[in-house]
Design a protein around this motif. Structure first.
Motif, PDB file in Angstrom:
ATOM      1  N   LEU B 283      30.487  41.594  29.531  1.00 36.19           N
ATOM      2  CA  LEU B 283      31.595  42.440  29.990  1.00 36.19           C
ATOM      3  C   LEU B 283      32.940  41.735  29.850  1.00 36.19           C
ATOM      4  CD1 LEU B 283      29.829  43.721  33.219  1.00 36.19           C
ATOM      5  CD2 LEU B 283      30.146  44.996  31.094  1.00 36.19           C
ATOM      6  N   GLY B 284      32.929  40.499  29.380  1.00 33.05           N
ATOM      7  CA  GLY B 284      34.186  39.758  29.247  1.00 33.05           C
ATOM      8  C   GLY B 284      34.843  39.463  30.588  1.00 33.05           C
ATOM      9  N   MET B 285      34.012  39.170  31.584  1.00 31.99           N
ATOM     10  CA  MET B 285      34.567  38.899  32.913  1.00 31.99           C
ATOM     11  C   MET B 285      34.420  37.425  33.260  1.00 31.99           C
ATOM     12  SD  MET B 285      33.131  42.314  34.772  1.00 31.99           S
ATOM     13  CE  MET B 285      33.590  41.853  36.393  1.00 31.99           C
ATOM     14  N   ASP B 286      35.284  36.959  34.142  1.00 30.37           N
ATOM     15  CA  ASP B 286      35.240  35.568  34.574  1.00 30.37           C
ATOM     16  C   ASP B 286      34.428  35.484  35.874  1.00 30.37           C
ATOM     17  OD1 ASP B 286      35.678  33.071  35.620  1.00 30.37           O
ATOM     18  OD2 ASP B 286      37.838  33.057  35.228  1.00 30.37           O
ATOM     19  N   PRO B 287      33.287  34.831  35.845  1.00 33.61           N
ATOM     20  CA  PRO B 287      32.440  34.810  37.056  1.00 33.61           C
ATOM     21  C   PRO B 287      33.134  34.171  38.257  1.00 33.61           C
ATOM     22  CG  PRO B 287      31.656  33.211  35.428  1.00 33.61           C
ATOM     23  CD  PRO B 287      32.706  34.046  34.748  1.00 33.61           C
ATOM     24  N   PHE B 288      34.146  33.333  37.974  1.00 38.04           N
ATOM     25  CA  PHE B 288      34.827  32.661  39.085  1.00 38.04           C
ATOM     26  C   PHE B 288      35.831  33.582  39.779  1.00 38.04           C
ATOM     27  CE2 PHE B 288      34.163  28.847  36.105  1.00 38.04           C
ATOM     28  CZ  PHE B 288      32.841  28.741  36.501  1.00 38.04           C
ATOM     29  N   GLU B 289      36.061  34.750  39.197  1.00 39.54           N
ATOM     30  CA  GLU B 289      36.964  35.707  39.840  1.00 39.54           C
ATOM     31  C   GLU B 289      36.207  36.845  40.520  1.00 39.54           C
ATOM     32  OE1 GLU B 289      40.142  37.089  37.373  1.00 39.54           O
ATOM     33  OE2 GLU B 289      40.864  35.057  36.933  1.00 39.54           O
ATOM     34  N   ILE B 290      34.891  36.818  40.433  1.00 41.36           N
ATOM     35  CA  ILE B 290      34.071  37.889  40.997  1.00 41.36           C
ATOM     36  C   ILE B 290      33.857  37.633  42.495  1.00 41.36           C
ATOM     37  CG2 ILE B 290      31.841  39.056  40.846  1.00 41.36           C
ATOM     38  CD1 ILE B 290      33.142  39.379  38.251  1.00 41.36           C
ATOM     39  N   GLY B 291      33.891  38.693  43.259  1.00 49.22           N
ATOM     40  CA  GLY B 291      33.770  38.556  44.704  1.00 49.22           C
ATOM     41  C   GLY B 291      32.363  38.242  45.185  1.00 49.22           C
TER      42      GLY B 291
END
Lengths: 358, 358
Positions: B283-291
């Motif tokens: 998904l092109g997401m940064d795991p460190f920004e996920i809640g």
């Protein structure tokens, strides 16, 4: 598995809501059968606030529409709802926690005005918002803005003396009563109503629906902290209650039920404003079931009531206060002596005739 | 008068939200320029809780959808969000106040399950819901159910000793620091992360959107009261923070900014579960920004960190805990040593990549 669903009237402060609370929510949320019958405000009392030692704690959610209305807005309502719940149990409100759920697209100007109103009202009430949480949801997720305001306050320094003065012989109070509780009204107590009822609900309804009979009527939303504080200082109070959802009728009936006494009320003594009377006549509504946001009932020992009334009337928010009745031995119910000389039972409201007034 | 409107991203815990808080809400809601720089948790600190003497006070609103998800529901989330905010400042949570705004037509079975979840989770966390408020709004007024949960807790009895142990020479702490504050991380402190990050946000997203890579992944929603309590008892903590909106990145950046130090993090030490890595790649997401809803970072004085890590790992919720980095003198920023040997700045998130995860 049933297909039972939550009904609108179950959130309106009346009998239907008691069913939702006692049938569904409370038994599951509070698993232990409850704390021992203490002298504080236990959760089981469902009083306006709960207490832990000298601390009172409460929360109120607000879903009013429109967000601004004659005499107030959701901001002033949020602050007053919570500080009043603290003040009526005998606490001095100290701090608020504010949770806002904002709808995407809400006007920033409106949000600024509401925030400023929260600031102003807190200052008037002598409290500070010290912590909060803000969420923004997609359009349609909430209607504009929903707030929940929690509050804490410490026991009023004169509260023990106040309660002792309400019962000089010392055998008429719940043993060790340490707060103004809904179950502490005693036969013989006089009931003070701090001002006219129905203003908030009727002005809001009229404004929202465009009925046009609202020329001078505005919401009574106001913090009762000062009024209750000086009354407690004077002494002799048994109980106090702010009149929100379900109005005067709900407040008196909760007292009668929880204190297990009859309450006799003289209808002619209940202050009502002209526009509220006309509106209720036209719409077939009972003004005593309409919600308020700046009115309270106070039960005072007979020997102290004149002095307390004087103190209440000296506060701008209590200038129209009246002694509207008294508590008596008898079945837990409210009896209304009507203006034409008869008597009738004032039943507790079933739901709120004006949806979402707070 | 402008036609500026509230944006969705302004409620997501990142930079945009700081603008809403500092530009619009706080200056109006809190009219006084603020209390003197005290030793407690003033509102100006925007810490996880605020404090009044020995009492910590906090509130959290929850607007999650769907109301039930793998590993939890809005009920468990409501309790954990609040008790964790209390626990990370060094309080022992004692009581909760719960405000529910329910949509007319919500399934009674679902409401019963959520209520039972609130009951169970409170019991696990050692708190009681002692007061509440319930509103029901028309269909479309909210999406199913919105909760706001306020909590109070008292300073952990070992907190002063804990903080003293973090600074044996006594010159490295804010004078008289009496709570675990976001501004109290000090150069030399080691950073413990209590477990893998991204589980809650990714499992929720996957469940909600039907991506199907969620087979084993569930939300990490859990009360960290016990874990923080035993860590405080061990001693040497400078600060602690639970990682919710904006994830690890938001937590570390808030620390760096408020404590005015650099934080160096070793990417290879950050626990990440396989499904979170794959989902974020896809998904092109940064795991460190996920809640997250059951993870915290803890800053510990170097001499104490091994002992505290042992205590954290002995708690089931901390079994995967790692020392992921350390604080250093330097500009307030977070530096990530990447797995391929380079370094990059870990910027604070701008908004939340996963809307409405809490």
């Amino acid at each position: 598995m049933t297909d039972e669903r939550v009904q609108l009237g179950q959130g309106a402060g009346g009998e239907l809501m008691q069913e939702l609370l006692h049938g569904v929510l409370i038994p599951r949320i509070r698993r232990k059968t409850s704390e021992p019958p203490g002298i504080g405000l236990s959760a089981d009392l469902l009083d306006d606030s709960a207490s832990i030692r000298d601390l009172a704690f409460t929360i109120d959610g607000h879903t009013i529409w429109p967000l601004e209305f004659p005499g107030g807005d959701i901001g002033s309502l949020s602050v007053c709802g919570t500080v009043n719940d603290l003040a009526v149990v005998g606490a001095v409100p100290e701090a608020l926690a504010l949770s806002m759920v904002i709808e995407e697209g809400l006007s920033m100007d409106l949000l600024e005005r509401i925030s400023a109103s929260i600031g102003r009202t807190s200052e008037t009430a002598g409290v500070r918002v010290i912590t909060g949480d803000t969420k923004v949801v997609e359009q349609g997720g909430v209607k504009g803005l929903i707030t929940s305001t929690a509050g804490i306050g410490w026991r009023h320094p004169d509260l023990s003396t106040c309660i002792a003065l309400s019962d000089p012989v010392g055998n008429n109070r719940p043993k060790g009563q340490s707060w103004l509780r809904d179950d502490a009204v005693r036969p013989g107590d006089s009931i003070i109503l701090t001002g006219s009822v129905g203003d908030h609900g009727i002005s809001l309804l009229s404004f929202r629906e465009g009925y046009g009979f609202d020329t001078d009527l505005v919401s009574d939303v106001a913090p009762l902290v000062q009024l209750l504080g000086t009354s407690i200082k004077k002494g002799g109070l048994s109980s106090a209650k702010d009149l929100t959802r379900g109005g005067l009728s709900n407040g008196l009936n909760e007292w009668a039920r929880k204190s297990n006494c009859s309450i006799l009320v003289d209808e002619t003594e209940i202050p009502l404003k002209g526009p509220v009377i006309s509106a209720c006549d036209m719409l077939g509504m009972d003004p005593f079931e309409i919600g308020n946001e700046g009115k309270a009932i106070i039960a005072v020992a007979e020997g102290m009531v004149d002095e307390v009334l004087k103190v209440v009337r000296s506060d701008p928010l209590g200038k129209d206060a009246m002694i509207i009745g008294r508590a008596m031995e008898g079945k837990p119910r409210v009896i209304l002596e009507t203006s034409i000389g008869g008597k009738r039972i004032m039943d507790p409201p079933y739901g709120d005739p004006v949806p979402r007034i707070c």
